[in-house]
Design a protein around this motif. Structure first.
Motif, PDB file in Angstrom:
ATOM      1  N   HIS A  35       0.854  -1.193   0.000  1.00 45.15           N
ATOM      2  CA  HIS A  35       0.000   0.000   0.000  1.00 45.15           C
ATOM      3  C   HIS A  35       0.888   1.240   0.000  1.00 45.15           C
ATOM      4  O   HIS A  35       1.721   1.401   0.892  1.00 45.15           O
ATOM      5  N   LEU A  36       0.708   2.087  -1.011  1.00 38.11           N
ATOM      6  CA  LEU A  36       1.469   3.331  -1.080  1.00 38.11           C
ATOM      7  C   LEU A  36       0.560   4.468  -0.627  1.00 38.11           C
ATOM      8  O   LEU A  36      -0.510   4.676  -1.198  1.00 38.11           O
ATOM      9  N   VAL A  37       1.009   5.193   0.397  1.00 33.40           N
ATOM     10  CA  VAL A  37       0.199   6.274   0.950  1.00 33.40           C
ATOM     11  C   VAL A  37       0.921   7.590   0.666  1.00 33.40           C
ATOM     12  O   VAL A  37       1.878   7.946   1.347  1.00 33.40           O
ATOM     13  N   GLU A  38       0.495   8.257  -0.378  1.00 33.15           N
ATOM     14  CA  GLU A  38       1.172   9.469  -0.852  1.00 33.15           C
ATOM     15  C   GLU A  38       0.206  10.641  -0.730  1.00 33.15           C
ATOM     16  O   GLU A  38      -0.902  10.583  -1.247  1.00 33.15           O
ATOM     17  N   ILE A  39       0.644  11.683  -0.064  1.00 31.54           N
ATOM     18  CA  ILE A  39      -0.272  12.813   0.143  1.00 31.54           C
ATOM     19  C   ILE A  39      -0.509  13.596  -1.150  1.00 31.54           C
ATOM     20  O   ILE A  39      -1.572  14.175  -1.353  1.00 31.54           O
ATOM     21  N   ASP A  40       0.473  13.579  -2.045  1.00 32.58           N
ATOM     22  CA  ASP A  40       0.435  14.454  -3.228  1.00 32.58           C
ATOM     23  C   ASP A  40       0.296  13.633  -4.520  1.00 32.58           C
ATOM     24  O   ASP A  40       1.285  13.131  -5.060  1.00 32.58           O
ATOM     25  N   GLN A  41      -0.927  13.556  -5.015  1.00 32.81           N
ATOM     26  CA  GLN A  41      -1.210  12.785  -6.231  1.00 32.81           C
ATOM     27  C   GLN A  41      -0.361  13.254  -7.429  1.00 32.81           C
ATOM     28  O   GLN A  41      -0.029  12.477  -8.320  1.00 32.81           O
ATOM     29  N   LYS A  85      -0.639  -6.026  -7.229  1.00 30.96           N
ATOM     30  CA  LYS A  85      -0.435  -6.066  -5.766  1.00 30.96           C
ATOM     31  C   LYS A  85      -0.248  -4.668  -5.163  1.00 30.96           C
ATOM     32  O   LYS A  85      -0.152  -4.527  -3.948  1.00 30.96           O
ATOM     33  N   ALA A  86      -0.119  -3.630  -6.014  1.00 25.83           N
ATOM     34  CA  ALA A  86       0.108  -2.268  -5.507  1.00 25.83           C
ATOM     35  C   ALA A  86      -1.222  -1.538  -5.341  1.00 25.83           C
ATOM     36  O   ALA A  86      -2.066  -1.559  -6.237  1.00 25.83           O
ATOM     37  N   HIS A  87      -1.416  -0.934  -4.160  1.00 28.36           N
ATOM     38  CA  HIS A  87      -2.651  -0.201  -3.872  1.00 28.36           C
ATOM     39  C   HIS A  87      -2.286   1.222  -3.507  1.00 28.36           C
ATOM     40  O   HIS A  87      -1.487   1.441  -2.596  1.00 28.36           O
ATOM     41  N   LEU A  88      -2.864   2.187  -4.194  1.00 32.05           N
ATOM     42  CA  LEU A  88      -2.501   3.593  -3.988  1.00 32.05           C
ATOM     43  C   LEU A  88      -3.556   4.304  -3.142  1.00 32.05           C
ATOM     44  O   LEU A  88      -4.754   4.132  -3.368  1.00 32.05           O
ATOM     45  N   HIS A  89      -3.080   5.093  -2.182  1.00 32.53           N
ATOM     46  CA  HIS A  89      -3.984   5.895  -1.346  1.00 32.53           C
ATOM     47  C   HIS A  89      -3.460   7.321  -1.354  1.00 32.53           C
ATOM     48  O   HIS A  89      -2.337   7.564  -0.887  1.00 32.53           O
ATOM     49  N   PHE A  90      -4.239   8.244  -1.892  1.00 35.41           N
ATOM     50  CA  PHE A  90      -3.794   9.642  -1.909  1.00 35.41           C
ATOM     51  C   PHE A  90      -4.371  10.340  -0.696  1.00 35.41           C
ATOM     52  O   PHE A  90      -5.463  10.903  -0.736  1.00 35.41           O
ATOM     53  N   THR A  91      -3.644  10.243   0.387  1.00 36.53           N
ATOM     54  CA  THR A  91      -4.145  10.805   1.640  1.00 36.53           C
ATOM     55  C   THR A  91      -2.965  11.053   2.578  1.00 36.53           C
ATOM     56  O   THR A  91      -1.826  10.674   2.282  1.00 36.53           O
ATOM     57  N   ASP A  92      -3.250  11.662   3.705  1.00 33.07           N
ATOM     58  CA  ASP A  92      -2.230  11.984   4.686  1.00 33.07           C
ATOM     59  C   ASP A  92      -1.784  10.703   5.402  1.00 33.07           C
ATOM     60  O   ASP A  92      -2.601  10.012   6.018  1.00 33.07           O
ATOM     61  N   GLY A  93      -0.489  10.400   5.328  1.00 34.42           N
ATOM     62  CA  GLY A  93       0.046   9.186   5.942  1.00 34.42           C
ATOM     63  C   GLY A  93      -0.197   9.119   7.445  1.00 34.42           C
ATOM     64  O   GLY A  93      -0.402   8.044   8.001  1.00 34.42           O
ATOM     65  N   LEU A  94      -0.176  10.281   8.107  1.00 33.98           N
ATOM     66  CA  LEU A  94      -0.395  10.312   9.561  1.00 33.98           C
ATOM     67  C   LEU A  94      -1.747   9.707   9.904  1.00 33.98           C
ATOM     68  O   LEU A  94      -1.867   8.874  10.804  1.00 33.98           O
ATOM     69  N   GLN A  95      -2.757  10.135   9.168  1.00 29.75           N
ATOM     70  CA  GLN A  95      -4.116   9.659   9.427  1.00 29.75           C
ATOM     71  C   GLN A  95      -4.284   8.211   9.007  1.00 29.75           C
ATOM     72  O   GLN A  95      -4.885   7.415   9.712  1.00 29.75           O
ATOM     73  N   TRP A  96      -3.753   7.882   7.850  1.00 26.70           N
ATOM     74  CA  TRP A  96      -3.916   6.534   7.295  1.00 26.70           C
ATOM     75  C   TRP A  96      -3.305   5.495   8.230  1.00 26.70           C
ATOM     76  O   TRP A  96      -3.906   4.463   8.518  1.00 26.70           O
ATOM     77  N   VAL A  97      -2.110   5.797   8.722  1.00 25.79           N
ATOM     78  CA  VAL A  97      -1.409   4.833   9.580  1.00 25.79           C
ATOM     79  C   VAL A  97      -2.171   4.623  10.893  1.00 25.79           C
ATOM     80  O   VAL A  97      -2.207   3.519  11.427  1.00 25.79           O
ATOM     81  N   ARG A  98      -2.820   5.671  11.386  1.00 32.42           N
ATOM     82  CA  ARG A  98      -3.577   5.550  12.640  1.00 32.42           C
ATOM     83  C   ARG A  98      -4.628   4.449  12.577  1.00 32.42           C
ATOM     84  O   ARG A  98      -4.929   3.807  13.574  1.00 32.42           O
ATOM     85  N   GLU A  99      -5.190   4.244  11.376  1.00 30.53           N
ATOM     86  CA  GLU A  99      -6.238   3.225  11.247  1.00 30.53           C
ATOM     87  C   GLU A  99      -5.734   1.886  10.716  1.00 30.53           C
ATOM     88  O   GLU A  99      -6.490   0.922  10.665  1.00 30.53           O
ATOM     89  N   PRO A 114       5.179  19.163   4.219  1.00 32.05           N
ATOM     90  CA  PRO A 114       4.175  18.121   4.470  1.00 32.05           C
ATOM     91  C   PRO A 114       4.666  16.941   5.320  1.00 32.05           C
ATOM     92  O   PRO A 114       3.860  16.231   5.910  1.00 32.05           O
ATOM     93  N   ALA A 115       5.998  16.734   5.411  1.00 30.03           N
ATOM     94  CA  ALA A 115       6.504  15.531   6.083  1.00 30.03           C
ATOM     95  C   ALA A 115       6.752  15.713   7.573  1.00 30.03           C
ATOM     96  O   ALA A 115       7.103  14.752   8.258  1.00 30.03           O
ATOM     97  N   ILE A 116       6.579  16.911   8.082  1.00 28.91           N
ATOM     98  CA  ILE A 116       7.063  17.188   9.438  1.00 28.91           C
ATOM     99  C   ILE A 116       6.516  16.217  10.494  1.00 28.91           C
ATOM    100  O   ILE A 116       7.258  15.736  11.346  1.00 28.91           O
ATOM    101  N   GLY A 117       5.233  15.873  10.382  1.00 27.17           N
ATOM    102  CA  GLY A 117       4.614  14.980  11.363  1.00 27.17           C
ATOM    103  C   GLY A 117       5.174  13.570  11.326  1.00 27.17           C
ATOM    104  O   GLY A 117       5.001  12.792  12.277  1.00 27.17           O
ATOM    105  N   LEU A 118       5.860  13.202  10.229  1.00 26.07           N
ATOM    106  CA  LEU A 118       6.385  11.841  10.083  1.00 26.07           C
ATOM    107  C   LEU A 118       7.676  11.641  10.869  1.00 26.07           C
ATOM    108  O   LEU A 118       8.272  10.572  10.836  1.00 26.07           O
ATOM    109  N   PHE A 119       8.129  12.673  11.562  1.00 28.01           N
ATOM    110  CA  PHE A 119       9.372  12.581  12.336  1.00 28.01           C
ATOM    111  C   PHE A 119       9.082  12.686  13.833  1.00 28.01           C
ATOM    112  O   PHE A 119       9.980  12.933  14.617  1.00 28.01           O
ATOM    113  N   GLN A 120       7.820  12.521  14.211  1.00 29.47           N
ATOM    114  CA  GLN A 120       7.462  12.701  15.623  1.00 29.47           C
ATOM    115  C   GLN A 120       7.164  11.384  16.339  1.00 29.47           C
ATOM    116  O   GLN A 120       6.676  10.449  15.724  1.00 29.47           O
ATOM    117  N   PRO A 121       7.469  11.329  17.651  1.00 28.52           N
ATOM    118  CA  PRO A 121       7.283  10.082  18.408  1.00 28.52           C
ATOM    119  C   PRO A 121       5.862   9.522  18.295  1.00 28.52           C
ATOM    120  O   PRO A 121       5.687   8.308  18.181  1.00 28.52           O
TER     121      PRO A 121
END
Ligand code: AG3
Length: 274
Positions: free
Chosen positions: A104-110, A131-145, A162-169
Motif C-alpha cells: 500500500h502506497l500512501v502518498e499525500i500528493d497525487q 499487488k500495488a494499492h494507492l492511497h492519496f491521503t495523509d500518511g499520519l491519518q492513514w497509519v492511525r487506522e 508536508p513531512a514534518i509529522g512523520l518525524f514525531q514520536p
C-alpha cells in the motif's frame, strides 16, 4: 556555450550543483513545488520544494536500502505499507519479494505520482502492478487506522513542509500499532554530517515505540553530504545474519554482505545514538 545549473541549498552554507540539459516540468502542486529536469551527470531528477528526491542514476541505492533491509529482517513479509514514495521506486523494490501479497502506497500528493508516471516510467511502472494499492491521503491519518502490517516504510521528504509529522514520536507509536507482533519499520533519517539532530530525533522517537532501534547507512551521492542514514525499528526480529535461502534479485547495491555491513557504524555516528 550556455550552461544551466540546478542548485539545491542543502543547508545555509552547503549547496549541491548539477548541470541541467532540460527542464521538463515545473509546477506548484497543492502541497509543494515539483520540478523534473534532465541532468548531465545523474540523469532525470525529481525535485520537491528545492530538494532532490531521486535521480535515475543513483535512485537504486536509496530504494534498495530503504526496502530490502527491513524486508529481509522480517521473517515473512506479506503486507507492506509505504508512506510517501510517490515516485514508485520503493514499490518496485518491494515487489521483488515473492512473499509480499500487497503493498500500500500512501502518498499525500497525487501530482507526484502523476509526474512519476509521465517522466519516470521505469520507476513508476510498479504502481500499476495488481499487488500495488494507492492511497492519496495523509500518511499520519492513514497509519492511525492501519493494522496487521508486516513492514512499514517511511519514504518521506525532509522534516519540513508536508513531512514534518512523520518525524514525531506519536507517529512512530501509531506505526508500531499498525504492525503485527513481528513488525518492522524503517524511516529515511537524513545525513549524519549535515542533519545529525534529525537522526537523533528519529532514533529517540522510535525508541519510544520499538524495543529494537538500529541505524544503518548507504551512499547516495545526490543527497546532502552523500552519506545517508535509515533507522529501523523492530517489534521483535533482529537485524542479525540473513537466511541464505532468501534471495532478492536483481539488485545493484543491496547484497547480503552490504546488508550486514550497513549496520556497522563509524564512531561519530555511533556517538549520535547515545
Ligand atoms: N526521499 C528522501 C529525500 C531526502 C532528500 N533530501 C534532500 N535532497 N535535501 C526520497 C524519496 C524517493 N522515493
Amino acid at each position: 556555450m550556455l550552461e544551466v545549473w540546478f542548485t539545491e541549498q542543502q543547508t545555509a552554507s552547503v549547496r549541491l550543483g548539477l548541470r541541467v540539459d532540460a527542464i521538463l516540468a515545473k509546477q506548484k502542486t497543492p502541497y509543494q513545488e515539483l520540478v523534473v529536469a534532465d541532468t548531465t551527470a545523474y540523469g532525470r531528477m525529481l525535485v520537491l520544494d528545492g530538494a532532490v528526491q531521486t535521480t535515475t542514476v543513483d535512485e537504486f541505492v536509496y530504494h534498495e536500502m530503504l526496502t530490502h533491509v527491513p524486508l529481509m529482517v522480517h521473517p515473512n513479509p506479506r503486507q507492506v505499507a509505504i508512506v510517501g514514495g510517490g515516485d514508485g521506486g520503493a514499490v518496485r523494490e518491494v515487489l521483488k519479494h515473492g512473499s509480499v501479497d500487497a503493498v500500500h502506497l500512501v502518498e499525500i500528493d497525487q501530482r507526484v505520482v502523476e509526474a512519476a508516471r509521465c517522466y519516470f516510467p521505469a520507476l513508476s511502472e510498479s504502481l500499476s502492478h495488481p499487488k500495488a494499492h494507492l492511497h492519496f491521503t495523509d500518511g499520519l491519518q492513514w497509519v492511525r487506522e492501519a493494522r496487521n502490517f508486516d513492514v512499514v516504510m517511511i519514504d518521506s521528504t525532509d522534516p519540513i513542509g508536508p513531512a514534518i509529522g512523520l518525524f514525531q514520536p506519536e507517529f512512530y507509536q501509531s506505526v508500531a500499532q499498525a504492525l503485527g507482533p513481528e513488525g518492522v519499520m524503517v524511516a529515511q533519517s537524513e545525513s549524519p554530517f549535515l542533519q545529525p539532530a534529525v537522526i537523533q530525533t528519529v532514533v529517540r522517537g522510535m525508541r519510544t515505540a520499538f524495543p529494537v532501534v538500529r541505524l544503518y547507512l548507504a551512499a547516495v551521492p545526490t543527497y546532502p553530504s552523500g552519506l545517508w542514514s535509515f533507522t529501523l525499528g523492530s517489534k521483535g526480529p533482529l537485524p542479525g545474519p540473513l537466511d541464505p535461502r532468501r534471495v532478492v534479485t536483481p539488485t545493484r547495491y543491496w547484497t547480503p554482505a552490504v546488508h550486514t555491513a550497513a549496520f556497522v557504524l563509524p564512531r561519530f555516528v555511533e556517538d549520535l545514538l547515545v
